[in-house]
Write a protein that holds these residues in place. Structure first.
Motif, short mmCIF file in Angstrom:
data_model
loop_
_atom_site.label_atom_id
_atom_site.label_comp_id
_atom_site.label_asym_id
_atom_site.label_seq_id
_atom_site.Cartn_x
_atom_site.Cartn_y
_atom_site.Cartn_z
N TYR A 65 28.32 19.50 65.19
CA TYR A 65 29.28 18.86 66.40
C TYR A 65 28.02 18.84 66.91
O TYR A 65 28.09 19.79 68.58
CB TYR A 65 29.96 20.15 66.45
CG TYR A 65 31.75 20.69 65.71
CD1 TYR A 65 32.69 19.64 66.16
CD2 TYR A 65 31.60 21.78 65.11
CE1 TYR A 65 33.73 19.87 64.90
CE2 TYR A 65 32.13 22.18 64.37
CZ TYR A 65 33.40 21.02 64.32
OH TYR A 65 34.45 21.49 63.47
N PRO A 66 27.03 17.85 66.60
CA PRO A 66 26.60 17.92 67.98
C PRO A 66 26.98 17.44 69.25
O PRO A 66 25.69 17.23 70.09
CB PRO A 66 25.25 17.19 67.13
CG PRO A 66 26.25 16.56 66.06
CD PRO A 66 27.32 16.77 65.98
N HIS A 67 27.89 16.35 69.14
CA HIS A 67 28.08 16.34 70.21
C HIS A 67 28.31 16.72 71.43
O HIS A 67 28.62 16.92 72.65
CB HIS A 67 28.97 15.43 70.53
CG HIS A 67 30.57 15.15 69.44
ND1 HIS A 67 30.45 15.65 68.20
CD2 HIS A 67 31.64 15.41 70.25
CE1 HIS A 67 31.64 16.05 68.05
NE2 HIS A 67 32.42 16.16 69.00
N LEU A 68 28.40 17.76 70.87
CA LEU A 68 29.41 19.48 71.85
C LEU A 68 28.66 20.00 72.34
O LEU A 68 28.78 20.60 73.42
CB LEU A 68 30.37 20.15 71.21
CG LEU A 68 31.83 19.54 70.39
CD1 LEU A 68 32.93 20.94 69.62
CD2 LEU A 68 32.51 18.97 72.25
N PHE A 69 27.53 20.05 71.76
CA PHE A 69 27.23 21.77 71.96
C PHE A 69 25.17 21.30 72.98
O PHE A 69 25.01 20.20 72.76
CB PHE A 69 26.23 22.88 70.90
CG PHE A 69 27.57 23.06 70.12
CD1 PHE A 69 27.53 24.59 70.50
CD2 PHE A 69 28.50 22.07 69.28
CE1 PHE A 69 28.37 24.76 69.64
CE2 PHE A 69 28.78 22.61 68.64
CZ PHE A 69 29.70 24.23 68.78
N ASN A 70 25.08 22.08 73.80
CA ASN A 70 23.86 21.66 74.59
C ASN A 70 23.22 23.03 74.61
O ASN A 70 23.01 24.35 75.86
CB ASN A 70 23.63 21.14 75.62
CG ASN A 70 23.01 21.13 76.64
OD1 ASN A 70 21.67 20.07 76.24
ND2 ASN A 70 22.87 21.30 78.10
N ASN A 71 22.45 23.68 73.22
CA ASN A 71 22.20 25.39 73.39
C ASN A 71 21.27 25.66 74.01
O ASN A 71 20.39 24.78 74.06
CB ASN A 71 22.35 25.55 71.68
CG ASN A 71 24.19 25.12 71.44
OD1 ASN A 71 24.91 25.33 72.49
ND2 ASN A 71 24.22 25.08 70.23
N ILE A 72 20.93 26.73 74.12
CA ILE A 72 19.15 27.58 74.49
C ILE A 72 18.99 28.42 73.38
O ILE A 72 19.91 29.23 73.40
CB ILE A 72 19.12 27.61 75.80
CG1 ILE A 72 20.03 26.49 76.35
CG2 ILE A 72 18.19 28.43 76.57
CD1 ILE A 72 19.90 26.88 77.90
#
Length: 324
Positions: A65-72
């Motif tokens: 789900y690349p469109h959902l995540f904005n991870n660190i």
């Protein structure tokens, strides 16, 4: 429908701090991706250089789900860096949403319409800065735990003044709030109970709405490596005293003396009851294994403990006079 449009600016930013939660993080992420909304949301997971498989599990979901995540993903652990606040310096500045929802990597949501219900209310009534709901407490095996539960006093709407004064501090995993704080004060960096500080700051912007009747309970997990739940009652009291101390400093500095006084009274009440409780003597604590000698030495070296000892002195004197 499930948020699928990656081109939309997210209305909600889900903030999730995690460290060595490989046993629990799947439940957490599943609770996120199952949210049914008519708006876009983003998921920001901060992995604080986990030494287990947490990072691999998070990346697996991110690839699906690349469109959902904005991870660190941290290379070095930031929690131990006293000059950095994971929320104030790393996660919140990255949040694009009009609203922020919190959930640690060992807790999870059970209601797929949680965000929709919370945002609908906040969009409708601008006098509220946050909404929150109830929890079920579970252990590391997903079994019910009787160690903690919300009492009826906390299952209600809360005024802005009550939030500022810390009379009610919601459970973080249940909260969705307006993203209105641009900068956190320097006193914020001195406390472990950063959620209480956050909610106190938010109280300046509005009220809190209890939605426990409309949202399924979240799951709050108590386990051996839980930062807060894993601490002894003595450690917790000292940390709360520490937080109160810095609240007093903050509200004095900005000239809100009424709130400074309320936090001072709270600190005084904790210290006085602690000082008069003979069960909390250092020798007894060590002998019963509640706290080790090295842990006690570390606590005694902290500013919070020294402040507590100074405040407690007159109460100890009074208790000696009464006993004699």
């Amino acid at each position: 429908m499930l948020n699928k449009n990656f081109s939309d600016v997210p209305l909600v930013s889900i903030i999730c701090a995690t460290y060595n939660h490989e046993l629990f993080i799947k439940d957490t992420i599943e609770g996120f991706i199952k949210q049914q909304t008519n708006f876009s949301f983003e998921i920001i997971i901060h992995d604080d250089a986990s030494t287990d498989n947490s990072k691999l599990i998070i990346k697996e979901y991110e690839s699906k789900y690349p469109h959902l995540f904005n991870n660190i993903y941290q290379i070095e652990n930031q929690f131990s860096n006293k000059d950095v606040s994971i929320w104030a310096d790393i996660m919140f500045p990255k949040a694009q949403g009009k609203y922020i929802a919190l959930c640690e990597g060992d807790d999870y949501w059970t209601d797929p319409y949680k965000l929709q219900k919370q945002v609908d209310f906040l969009e409708h009534d601008k006098s509220y800065v946050m909404v929150f709901h109830d929890i079920d407490v579970i252990d590391e095996n997903n079994q019910p735990s009787n160690k903690y539960s919300l009492d009826d006093y906390h299952k209600r709407d809360v005024t802005g003044e009550e939030l500022v004064s810390g009379l009610i501090s919601p459970i973080p995993l249940t909260v969705c709030f307006r993203n209105v704080i641009d900068k956190f004060p320097k006193e914020f960096y001195h406390v472990l109970t950063s959620d209480t500080f956050l909610f106190s700051l938010l109280g300046h912007y509005g009220k809190g709405k209890w939605l426990g009747e409309n949202i399924l309970n979240g799951r709050y997990r108590i386990h051996s490596t839980n930062i807060w739940a894993g601490k002894s009652s003595v450690e917790k009291e000292i940390l709360v005293v520490n937080s109160c101390f810095w609240f007093v400093q903050y509200y004095k500095r900005i000239g809100e003396f009424e709130y400074a006084n309320s936090w001072y009274q709270k600190m005084l009440n904790i210290v006085s009851s602690f000082a008069l409780d003979q069960e909390n003597s250092p020798v007894k604590l060590i002998n019963t294994g509640i706290i080790s000698t090295s842990e006690l030495a570390e606590l005694k070296s902290s500013k919070a403990y020294k402040v507590g000892q100074a405040l407690a002195f007159p109460f100890r004197l009074i208790s000696r006079i009464i006993r004699n």
